[in-house]
Design an enzyme around this catalytic site. Structure first.
Site, PDB file in Angstrom:
ATOM      1  N   GLN A  31       0.833  -1.328   0.105  1.00  0.00           N
ATOM      2  CA  GLN A  31      -0.073  -0.014   0.030  1.00  0.00           C
ATOM      3  C   GLN A  31       0.863   1.372  -0.021  1.00  0.00           C
ATOM      4  OE1 GLN A  31      -0.491  -2.643   2.254  1.00  0.00           O
ATOM      5  NE2 GLN A  31      -2.149  -3.430   0.782  1.00  0.00           N
ATOM      6  N   GLU A  32       2.069   1.343   0.961  1.00  0.00           N
ATOM      7  CA  GLU A  32       2.724   2.504   0.619  1.00  0.00           C
ATOM      8  C   GLU A  32       3.418   2.724  -0.638  1.00  0.00           C
ATOM      9  OE1 GLU A  32       5.185   3.554   4.349  1.00  0.00           O
ATOM     10  OE2 GLU A  32       5.102   1.353   4.506  1.00  0.00           O
ATOM     11  N   TYR A  33       3.915   1.631  -1.159  1.00  0.00           N
ATOM     12  CA  TYR A  33       4.686   1.456  -2.403  1.00  0.00           C
ATOM     13  C   TYR A  33       3.472   1.995  -3.540  1.00  0.00           C
ATOM     14  CZ  TYR A  33       6.868   0.224  -6.828  1.00  0.00           C
ATOM     15  OH  TYR A  33       7.489   0.429  -7.985  1.00  0.00           O
ATOM     16  N   SER A  79       2.722  -5.024 -16.424  1.00  0.00           N
ATOM     17  CA  SER A  79       1.976  -5.172 -14.940  1.00  0.00           C
ATOM     18  C   SER A  79       0.457  -4.549 -15.454  1.00  0.00           C
ATOM     19  CB  SER A  79       2.767  -4.125 -14.098  1.00  0.00           C
ATOM     20  OG  SER A  79       2.701  -2.782 -14.417  1.00  0.00           O
ATOM     21  N   GLU A 108     -10.634 -13.315 -12.250  1.00  0.00           N
ATOM     22  CA  GLU A 108      -9.534 -14.477 -11.737  1.00  0.00           C
ATOM     23  C   GLU A 108      -8.889 -13.910 -10.288  1.00  0.00           C
ATOM     24  OE1 GLU A 108      -6.634 -15.815 -14.647  1.00  0.00           O
ATOM     25  OE2 GLU A 108      -7.851 -14.410 -16.026  1.00  0.00           O
ATOM     26  N   LYS A 110      -6.075 -12.673  -8.046  1.00  0.00           N
ATOM     27  CA  LYS A 110      -4.814 -12.010  -8.186  1.00  0.00           C
ATOM     28  C   LYS A 110      -3.663 -12.725  -7.308  1.00  0.00           C
ATOM     29  CE  LYS A 110      -2.225  -7.666  -8.450  1.00  0.00           C
ATOM     30  NZ  LYS A 110      -0.993  -8.076  -7.515  1.00  0.00           N
ATOM     31  N   ASP A 112      -0.463 -13.850  -5.325  1.00  0.00           N
ATOM     32  CA  ASP A 112       0.651 -13.077  -4.769  1.00  0.00           C
ATOM     33  C   ASP A 112       2.034 -13.785  -4.909  1.00  0.00           C
ATOM     34  OD1 ASP A 112       1.897 -10.791  -3.726  1.00  0.00           O
ATOM     35  OD2 ASP A 112       1.282 -11.352  -1.551  1.00  0.00           O
ATOM     36  N   ARG A 131       9.795 -12.319 -15.193  1.00  0.00           N
ATOM     37  CA  ARG A 131       9.516 -11.183 -15.685  1.00  0.00           C
ATOM     38  C   ARG A 131      10.524  -9.922 -16.066  1.00  0.00           C
ATOM     39  NH1 ARG A 131       5.049  -7.892 -12.794  1.00  0.00           N
ATOM     40  NH2 ARG A 131       3.622  -8.888 -13.862  1.00  0.00           N
ATOM     41  N   GLU A 165       2.166 -17.461 -12.565  1.00  0.00           N
ATOM     42  CA  GLU A 165       2.706 -16.925 -11.140  1.00  0.00           C
ATOM     43  C   GLU A 165       3.061 -18.121 -10.525  1.00  0.00           C
ATOM     44  OE1 GLU A 165       2.979 -12.943  -9.484  1.00  0.00           O
ATOM     45  OE2 GLU A 165       1.836 -13.718 -11.116  1.00  0.00           O
ATOM     46  N   TYR A 217      -2.106 -18.124 -16.563  1.00  0.00           N
ATOM     47  CA  TYR A 217      -3.428 -17.453 -17.117  1.00  0.00           C
ATOM     48  C   TYR A 217      -3.267 -16.541 -18.184  1.00  0.00           C
ATOM     49  CZ  TYR A 217      -0.498 -14.263 -14.076  1.00  0.00           C
ATOM     50  OH  TYR A 217       0.615 -13.539 -13.492  1.00  0.00           O
ATOM     51  N   LYS A 281     -10.340  -9.342 -16.663  1.00  0.00           N
ATOM     52  CA  LYS A 281      -9.769  -9.142 -18.207  1.00  0.00           C
ATOM     53  C   LYS A 281     -11.117  -9.162 -19.352  1.00  0.00           C
ATOM     54  CE  LYS A 281      -5.595 -11.619 -16.556  1.00  0.00           C
ATOM     55  NZ  LYS A 281      -4.825 -13.114 -16.706  1.00  0.00           N
ATOM     56  N   LYS A 305      -7.257  -4.582  -5.941  1.00  0.00           N
ATOM     57  CA  LYS A 305      -6.820  -4.690  -4.714  1.00  0.00           C
ATOM     58  C   LYS A 305      -7.591  -4.804  -3.801  1.00  0.00           C
ATOM     59  CE  LYS A 305      -2.528  -4.602  -4.809  1.00  0.00           C
ATOM     60  NZ  LYS A 305      -1.633  -3.578  -5.229  1.00  0.00           N
ATOM     61  N   CYS A 399      -7.284  22.039  29.308  1.00  0.00           N
ATOM     62  CA  CYS A 399      -8.231  21.892  28.110  1.00  0.00           C
ATOM     63  C   CYS A 399      -7.811  22.768  27.150  1.00  0.00           C
ATOM     64  CB  CYS A 399      -9.644  22.135  28.741  1.00  0.00           C
ATOM     65  SG  CYS A 399     -10.634  22.330  27.265  1.00  0.00           S
ATOM     66  N   CYS A 402     -10.538  25.858  26.662  1.00  0.00           N
ATOM     67  CA  CYS A 402     -11.027  26.636  27.714  1.00  0.00           C
ATOM     68  C   CYS A 402      -9.833  27.010  28.613  1.00  0.00           C
ATOM     69  CB  CYS A 402     -12.489  26.514  28.484  1.00  0.00           C
ATOM     70  SG  CYS A 402     -12.172  24.942  29.505  1.00  0.00           S
ATOM     71  N   CYS A 417     -12.359  17.681  30.677  1.00  0.00           N
ATOM     72  CA  CYS A 417     -12.626  18.977  31.075  1.00  0.00           C
ATOM     73  C   CYS A 417     -13.999  18.885  31.714  1.00  0.00           C
ATOM     74  CB  CYS A 417     -12.667  19.815  29.605  1.00  0.00           C
ATOM     75  SG  CYS A 417     -13.048  21.596  30.108  1.00  0.00           S
ATOM     76  N   CYS A 422     -17.434  25.238  29.110  1.00  0.00           N
ATOM     77  CA  CYS A 422     -16.237  24.984  28.051  1.00  0.00           C
ATOM     78  C   CYS A 422     -17.122  25.177  26.682  1.00  0.00           C
ATOM     79  CB  CYS A 422     -15.447  23.740  28.048  1.00  0.00           C
ATOM     80  SG  CYS A 422     -14.535  23.524  26.782  1.00  0.00           S
TER      81      CYS A 422
END
Length: 664
Positions: A31-33, A79, A108, A110, A112, A131, A165, A217, A281, A305, A399, A402, A417, A422
């Site tokens: 997810q970061e990538y 990809s 289909e 995916k 990993d 690849r 894969e 596939y 596809k 994803k 707080c 306030c 508080c 407030c």
């Protein structure tokens, strides 16, 4: 600044690609990538002058490793583009249909794993190629031959190239890591890394010991074999002895595809292999040719994803909010990230104890998830990615609104508080009182409450019922037309007839939620009786413990709250409860949990029926649960009930049981 960010992102993505594709040791989540890549794509679209053919957005995969022979692919291994929600899939479907007309899709799993190409000629396997960078890959034939499901010879004499894969089944992965633990070696982080690392071993005996498998596939030269659809290609593979994933479906519409994706989302954890999404596809090979490809991805396929259960992002700050009861809540301000299909930029940190226990600090990288798939929360910090000068977070003592001193009640984890004047508490208490679950005053939402408070017309809850005196003033305000003002005032007037349980919840008594308010209303029937209740009486009520009882007593002991209730009585609010006639039944005194989608009634209707027949309806399954009633797509709650040997009942049986009492 933007050009600098583009260059920074390119450097980050090159490093991460090398870790993923070449070292099989990624330092960040997928997810970061994806987030870095998406940011770079958007910036490059904004600044076309920054185009660079060597940018990661123009590349597929990583470099070719030293130690294996380099092989040029006859056809580039592309990809896939990504989709994260139904709207993304609808947009893809619209683009496809605008280009080629009506289509059907093969959907289909995916897988990993590690992308691979097999080349056959004269019925014999000639080569297996990774690849690589999409144009040039690595000859790993010796290692691929150790995978028992891959045939060395096939009953087909012509040239054939198929792609798929290589993966490590979950059972093989667990076995491999158990061995590595015994040897004191580092464990593989996931099956994908384990599979890639196994295929890239120079000693094929290591690959053989890892018990890999593969799914196929893509038929590169399918039309030479008379194929016209993708589904025919997969059936051809199976005829020739190749493993093809049977978890697939031909779908006529994008809605059909989405329904199947939802089905597989529920099923994914029960599979013998890891999947991280589903691939759509276009089935027709002729339509695939017409649609073509970009430099990086085919236009006739897309990968959905799965929503991440946990993702990593950066915590930029910790902000403090003040609730209607004065409760202080620390909230993490996050780098926006997608979790369970939606963008998240904030998450609760609950209280000081939780921050200390998890050692969460400003500028930390943190793991977040959605609790119950709804509320974002911080799971843990990542100290290994922490800045050197990082300091522990110091919880505030006053707080932020306030300036009053915060206090922490005995046996409670939260700070409060206690200044009833407030401004934050005033606004939040009015918003809560008017909310859907409380007095349900239509159109009196957050922004309108803040607006009216700032104009001096809403300073207490009882002021809601005095707004009718400011009708002419409201009509002078921008955006407040006669129709909308009258709608608001009529909704306020109508709310006076709401039953006692709505009023109890609306008062915002500490520890008293919607369920407890309903229990109290049913038990005492009138506000006067509830105000006079003693602790011993309260604690004898099911689901009302000592802490809640103390909070109720403390609320009604305050003169200001007594005055509020008298003022609401004077305004004509109803102070009694609907009489609910309870019927002795199979459900009486049982703790019941509802889960899944009910077809013949809403969840609230089912809950009302259960309470009518004496059940205590709970939201979670535990050892104290007596019965779980389930509908379609029942998930983890039903599974937990089965694990705990708790009685279950489907919707049809539930209705049949209820009808026994409805007809008597």
């Amino acid at each position: 600044m933007s050009i600098e960010r583009i260059n920074e992102l390119r450097d980050i993505l090159r490093r991460l690609s090398r870790e993923y594709y070449e070292l099989d040791a990624p330092s960040v989540s997928d997810q970061e990538y994806d987030r870095y890549m998406q940011e770079l794509i958007e910036l490059e679209n904004q600044y076309p002058e920054a185009y660079d053919p060597e940018s990661p957005t123009q590349k597929v995969g990583g470099k070719v490793l030293e130690g294996f022979n380099k092989v040029a692919h006859k056809e580039v291994m592309l990809s896939l583009g990504n989709a994260y929600n139904f709207e993304d899939l609808q947009a893809f479907d619209e683009r496809v249909r605008n280009e080629v007309g009506n289509v059907e899709y093969v959907v289909e799993c995916k897988i990993d794993g590690l992308a691979m190409s097999l080349i056959y000629d004269e019925g014999k396997l000639q080569m297996a190629v990774t690849r690589g960078d999409g144009t040039v890959g690595e000859d790993v034939t010796n290692n691929v031959l150790t995978i028992r499901s891959i045939p060395r010879t096939i009953d087909f004499k012509g040239p054939m190239e198929l792609r798929g894969e290589v993966y490590m089944p979950k059972a093989s992965f667990e076995h491999l890591n158990a061995i590595r633990r015994e040897r004191g070696e580092d464990e593989f982080a996931n099956p994908r890394n384990a599979a890639a690392g196994s295929i890239r071993q120079l000693d094929s005996r290591i690959a053989a010991s890892r018990k890999l498998d593969a799914f196929w596939y893509t038929y590169v030269n399918a039309e030479n074999d008379g194929m016209t659809t993708h589904e025919q290609c997969l059936e051809r593979f199976a005829q020739l002895g190749f493993h093809c994933n049977e978890e697939r479906r031909v779908c006529k519409t994008i809605q059909d595809a989405w329904d199947y994706i939802q089905e597989m989302t529920e099923k994914r954890n029960d599979l013998a292999f890891d999947i991280d999404g589903m691939v759509l596809k276009v089935n027709s090979l002729a339509d695939q040719r017409r649609l073509g490809a970009t430099i990086k991805t085919p236009k006739w396929a897309i990968a959905y994803k799965f929503p991440a259960e946990e993702v990593i992002t950066k915590l930029h700050d910790i902000m403090i909010t003040v609730g209607r009861t004065g409760k202080i809540t620390p909230n993490a301000v996050l780098e926006p990230v997608r979790v369970a299909g939606t963008s998240v930029s904030a998450a609760t940190l609950h209280n000081e104890d939780m921050i200390n226990a998890k050692d969460v600090r400003v500028n930390d990288f943190v793991v977040i998830r959605k609790a119950g798939d709804i509320i974002p929360e911080v799971v843990r910090a990542l100290p290994e990615r922490r800045e050197a000068d990082s300091k522990p977070y110091v919880f505030p003592t006053i707080c932020p609104i306030c300036g009053s001193k915060l206090i922490r009640f005995e046996d409670e984890a939260n700070h409060y508080c206690i200044n009833q004047d407030c401004p934050a508490r005033v606004v939040e208490s009015i918003i809560h009182f008017a909310s859907r679950d409380a007095m349900d005053i239509d159109t009196l939402g957050d922004k309108k409450v803040e607006f009216l408070h700032n104009h001096g017309w809403l300073n207490t809850v009882e002021d809601i019922y005095k707004l009718k005196n400011h009708r002419e003033d409201l009509l002078q305000c921008e955006g407040y037309k006669e129709k909308s003002v009258d709608k608001l005032l009529n909704a306020i007037e109508d709310s006076k007839q709401n039953p006692l349980e709505d009023l109890i919840f609306g008062l915002g008594i500490r520890q008293v939620g919607k369920k407890a308010a309903k229990i109290l209303a049913q038990q005492f029937q009138t506000m006067d009786k509830l105000m006079l209740a003693e602790k011993e009486t309260l604690t004898k009520i099911h689901d009302i413990g000592e802490i809640t009882a103390d909070a109720i007593l403390a609320f009604f002991a305050e003169e200001k709250n007594q005055q509020l209730i008298e003022a609401l009585k004077h305004e004509g609010l109803r102070m009694d409860s609907d009489q609910i006639e309870k019927v002795e039944s199979y459900f009486t005194n049982k703790t019941v949990v509802l889960t899944g989608s009910l077809e013949r009634m809403t969840r609230d209707e089912a809950k009302d029926l259960l309470e009518k027949y004496g059940a205590n309806v709970s939201g979670s399954v535990s050892k104290k649960t007596d019965l779980v009633i389930y509908g379609e797509n029942a998930g983890s709650k039903l599974q937990k009930a089965l694990q705990l040997n708790i009685e279950t009942m489907d919707e049809v049986s539930f209705i049949s049981e209820v009808n026994r009492y409805e007809t008597t």
